[in-house]
Structure formats: structure tokens, C-alpha cells
Design a protein around this motif. Structure first.
Motif, PDB file in Angstrom:
ATOM      1  N   CYS A  16       2.071  -4.865  53.743  1.00  0.00           N
ATOM      2  CA  CYS A  16       1.854  -6.218  53.192  1.00  0.00           C
ATOM      3  C   CYS A  16       2.107  -6.235  51.694  1.00  0.00           C
ATOM      4  O   CYS A  16       2.697  -7.181  51.160  1.00  0.00           O
ATOM      5  CB  CYS A  16       0.436  -6.691  53.500  1.00  0.00           C
ATOM      6  SG  CYS A  16       0.171  -7.087  55.226  1.00  0.00           S
ATOM      7  N   GLY A  17       1.669  -5.202  50.999  1.00  0.00           N
ATOM      8  CA  GLY A  17       1.911  -5.114  49.560  1.00  0.00           C
ATOM      9  C   GLY A  17       3.392  -5.050  49.236  1.00  0.00           C
ATOM     10  O   GLY A  17       3.858  -5.687  48.286  1.00  0.00           O
ATOM     11  N   LEU A  18       4.153  -4.304  50.031  1.00  0.00           N
ATOM     12  CA  LEU A  18       5.597  -4.237  49.819  1.00  0.00           C
ATOM     13  C   LEU A  18       6.259  -5.585  50.070  1.00  0.00           C
ATOM     14  O   LEU A  18       7.152  -5.999  49.333  1.00  0.00           O
ATOM     15  CB  LEU A  18       6.214  -3.175  50.730  1.00  0.00           C
ATOM     16  CG  LEU A  18       6.010  -1.728  50.290  1.00  0.00           C
ATOM     17  CD1 LEU A  18       6.510  -0.773  51.356  1.00  0.00           C
ATOM     18  CD2 LEU A  18       6.713  -1.470  48.977  1.00  0.00           C
ATOM     19  N   PHE A  19       5.833  -6.274  51.123  1.00  0.00           N
ATOM     20  CA  PHE A  19       6.382  -7.606  51.392  1.00  0.00           C
ATOM     21  C   PHE A  19       6.125  -8.545  50.222  1.00  0.00           C
ATOM     22  O   PHE A  19       7.019  -9.273  49.779  1.00  0.00           O
ATOM     23  CB  PHE A  19       5.774  -8.208  52.666  1.00  0.00           C
ATOM     24  CG  PHE A  19       6.399  -7.702  53.932  1.00  0.00           C
ATOM     25  CD1 PHE A  19       7.767  -7.719  54.127  1.00  0.00           C
ATOM     26  CD2 PHE A  19       5.600  -7.232  54.956  1.00  0.00           C
ATOM     27  CE1 PHE A  19       8.331  -7.269  55.300  1.00  0.00           C
ATOM     28  CE2 PHE A  19       6.155  -6.777  56.127  1.00  0.00           C
ATOM     29  CZ  PHE A  19       7.526  -6.790  56.308  1.00  0.00           C
ATOM     30  N   MET A  20       4.904  -8.533  49.713  1.00  0.00           N
ATOM     31  CA  MET A  20       4.566  -9.443  48.608  1.00  0.00           C
ATOM     32  C   MET A  20       5.316  -9.065  47.327  1.00  0.00           C
ATOM     33  O   MET A  20       5.762  -9.940  46.581  1.00  0.00           O
ATOM     34  CB  MET A  20       3.056  -9.443  48.372  1.00  0.00           C
ATOM     35  CG  MET A  20       2.290 -10.106  49.506  1.00  0.00           C
ATOM     36  SD  MET A  20       0.542 -10.359  49.209  1.00  0.00           S
ATOM     37  CE  MET A  20      -0.034  -8.739  48.829  1.00  0.00           C
ATOM     38  N   ALA A  21       5.467  -7.783  47.063  1.00  0.00           N
ATOM     39  CA  ALA A  21       6.166  -7.353  45.856  1.00  0.00           C
ATOM     40  C   ALA A  21       7.638  -7.727  45.908  1.00  0.00           C
ATOM     41  O   ALA A  21       8.199  -8.220  44.919  1.00  0.00           O
ATOM     42  CB  ALA A  21       6.020  -5.845  45.679  1.00  0.00           C
ATOM     43  N   THR A  22       8.278  -7.510  47.059  1.00  0.00           N
ATOM     44  CA  THR A  22       9.694  -7.860  47.158  1.00  0.00           C
ATOM     45  C   THR A  22       9.896  -9.362  47.057  1.00  0.00           C
ATOM     46  O   THR A  22      10.873  -9.825  46.473  1.00  0.00           O
ATOM     47  CB  THR A  22      10.306  -7.338  48.463  1.00  0.00           C
ATOM     48  OG1 THR A  22       9.566  -7.846  49.585  1.00  0.00           O
ATOM     49  CG2 THR A  22      10.326  -5.827  48.489  1.00  0.00           C
ATOM     50  N   ARG A  23       8.989 -10.132  47.601  1.00  0.00           N
ATOM     51  CA  ARG A  23       9.099 -11.590  47.499  1.00  0.00           C
ATOM     52  C   ARG A  23       8.924 -12.052  46.050  1.00  0.00           C
ATOM     53  O   ARG A  23       9.625 -12.948  45.594  1.00  0.00           O
ATOM     54  CB  ARG A  23       8.050 -12.251  48.402  1.00  0.00           C
ATOM     55  CG  ARG A  23       8.120 -13.745  48.428  1.00  0.00           C
ATOM     56  CD  ARG A  23       9.417 -14.231  49.002  1.00  0.00           C
ATOM     57  NE  ARG A  23       9.413 -15.687  48.946  1.00  0.00           N
ATOM     58  CZ  ARG A  23      10.485 -16.425  48.861  1.00  0.00           C
ATOM     59  NH1 ARG A  23      11.667 -15.865  48.853  1.00  0.00           N
ATOM     60  NH2 ARG A  23      10.400 -17.728  48.803  1.00  0.00           N
ATOM     61  N   ALA A  24       8.018 -11.437  45.318  1.00  0.00           N
ATOM     62  CA  ALA A  24       7.814 -11.794  43.919  1.00  0.00           C
ATOM     63  C   ALA A  24       9.050 -11.460  43.086  1.00  0.00           C
ATOM     64  O   ALA A  24       9.469 -12.252  42.235  1.00  0.00           O
ATOM     65  CB  ALA A  24       6.590 -11.070  43.356  1.00  0.00           C
ATOM     66  N   VAL A  25       9.667 -10.308  43.343  1.00  0.00           N
ATOM     67  CA  VAL A  25      10.880  -9.934  42.612  1.00  0.00           C
ATOM     68  C   VAL A  25      12.004 -10.907  42.943  1.00  0.00           C
ATOM     69  O   VAL A  25      12.754 -11.335  42.069  1.00  0.00           O
ATOM     70  CB  VAL A  25      11.286  -8.478  42.945  1.00  0.00           C
ATOM     71  CG1 VAL A  25      12.675  -8.159  42.433  1.00  0.00           C
ATOM     72  CG2 VAL A  25      10.264  -7.515  42.372  1.00  0.00           C
ATOM     73  N   GLU A  26      12.103 -11.281  44.211  1.00  0.00           N
ATOM     74  CA  GLU A  26      13.142 -12.229  44.619  1.00  0.00           C
ATOM     75  C   GLU A  26      12.958 -13.585  43.937  1.00  0.00           C
ATOM     76  O   GLU A  26      13.923 -14.192  43.475  1.00  0.00           O
ATOM     77  CB  GLU A  26      13.096 -12.402  46.140  1.00  0.00           C
ATOM     78  CG  GLU A  26      14.176 -13.310  46.691  1.00  0.00           C
ATOM     79  CD  GLU A  26      14.074 -13.462  48.197  1.00  0.00           C
ATOM     80  OE1 GLU A  26      14.994 -14.030  48.783  1.00  0.00           O
ATOM     81  OE2 GLU A  26      13.051 -13.036  48.780  1.00  0.00           O
TER      82      GLU A  26
END
Length: 152
Positions: free
Chosen positions: A72-82
Motif C-alpha cells: 500500500c505504501g508503494l502504491f501511494m508513493a508512486t501515485r504521489a510521484v505521478e
């Protein structure tokens, strides 16, 4: 085993409180308390308590929870970078919105070829009005009339 014993004790205590309420002629309250008191006993008899206790005290289950948290943390981090990249790209475009993949795709499909050509000498068009060379004045005059009618 300890969890099952505690649930049985809570049920017994709840049934005792329900009996006292019934003795005081509060039958509706006694029935409601008895219903709540029977829930832990039902959970013990169905095996839910044993499953929950096995899961809570299982190191494997907690490792699984940690792996799910990392995902979940990886999903949120990649979405924030995007989102940051899109915001930076739109700021560089100056438009404030996403650029289209094919900018010509957003243009009207017919273009100028689909519009009837302006007739020479200013003759009336298909609706009996004069058409302008650009064709946009007549297109928006209907919309302006509707907006003025509604006071917008």
C-alpha cells in the motif's frame, strides 16, 4: 483456550445481569442484554474466537500484514510521484491541464470541410440568416440568446 474461557465468562455475567433486569420487571431490557450476552458464546462455539486468536498471535500473519502495508505504501508513493510529474508538466505547458496524446484529435471531426461555404454576395444561409466568413458568430448567437433569456 484462554479466549474461549473469557468469552464464556462474559456470556455468563451478561446472562446474570439479564436475569436481574427480568426480576425487576424490565423484560425488554433483559431480552436485549441476554442477546448481547449470547454473542460471545456463539463466537466461541463457531470457532471464530479460536481463528482470531490464532491469527493475532501468529508471527506469519503479522509478516503478511507488514507486506500488505508495504505494498500500500508503494502504491501511494508512486501515485504521489505521478501527480507531481503531471503537475510539473502542466505548469510547463502553461495550460494548467493535461496535454492530449494527439492534439489534433480534440479538434472537431468535420473541420472547415463540414461547414457550408459562405455564399458570395452575403446571401442567406440554410436558416435564413447571413453567414459570416468565420461562421463562429452565427454559431454562438443562439447560445448567447439562450443565456440572456435565463439572465446568465
Amino acid at each position: 483456550m484462554l479466549a474461549e474461557t473469557l468469552c464464556a465468562a462474559v456470556s455468563a455475567a451478561g446472562l446474570g445481569v439479564a436475569a436481574v433486569a427480568a426480576y425487576r420487571k424490565r423484560f425488554l431490557t433483559a431480552a436485549r442484554i441476554a442477546a448481547y450476552a449470547l454473542v460471545p458464546l456463539g463466537l466461541v462455539l463457531t470457532g471464530v474466537v479460536e481463528w482470531a486468536a490464532g491469527t493475532v498471535f501468529s508471527p506469519t500473519a503479522w509478516v503478511g500484514v507488514g507486506v500488505l502495508g508495504a505494498a500500500c505504501g508503494l502504491f501511494m508513493a508512486t501515485r504521489a510521484v505521478e501527480r507531481r510529474r503531471l503537475a510539473k508538466a502542466s505548469a510547463q505547458d502553461g495550460a494548467g491541464h493535461r496535454s492530449a496524446v494527439a492534439p489534433s484529435a480534440s479538434a472537431p471531426a468535420l473541420g472547415k470541410a463540414g461547414r457550408p461555404a459562405a455564399q458570395p454576395g452575403g446571401t442567406a444561409g440554410p436558416r435564413g440568416r447571413k453567414q459570416s466568413d468565420a461562421g463562429t458568430d452565427d454559431d454562438f448567437s443562439d447560445i448567447e440568446a439562450i443565456l440572456k433569456k435565463h439572465g446568465i
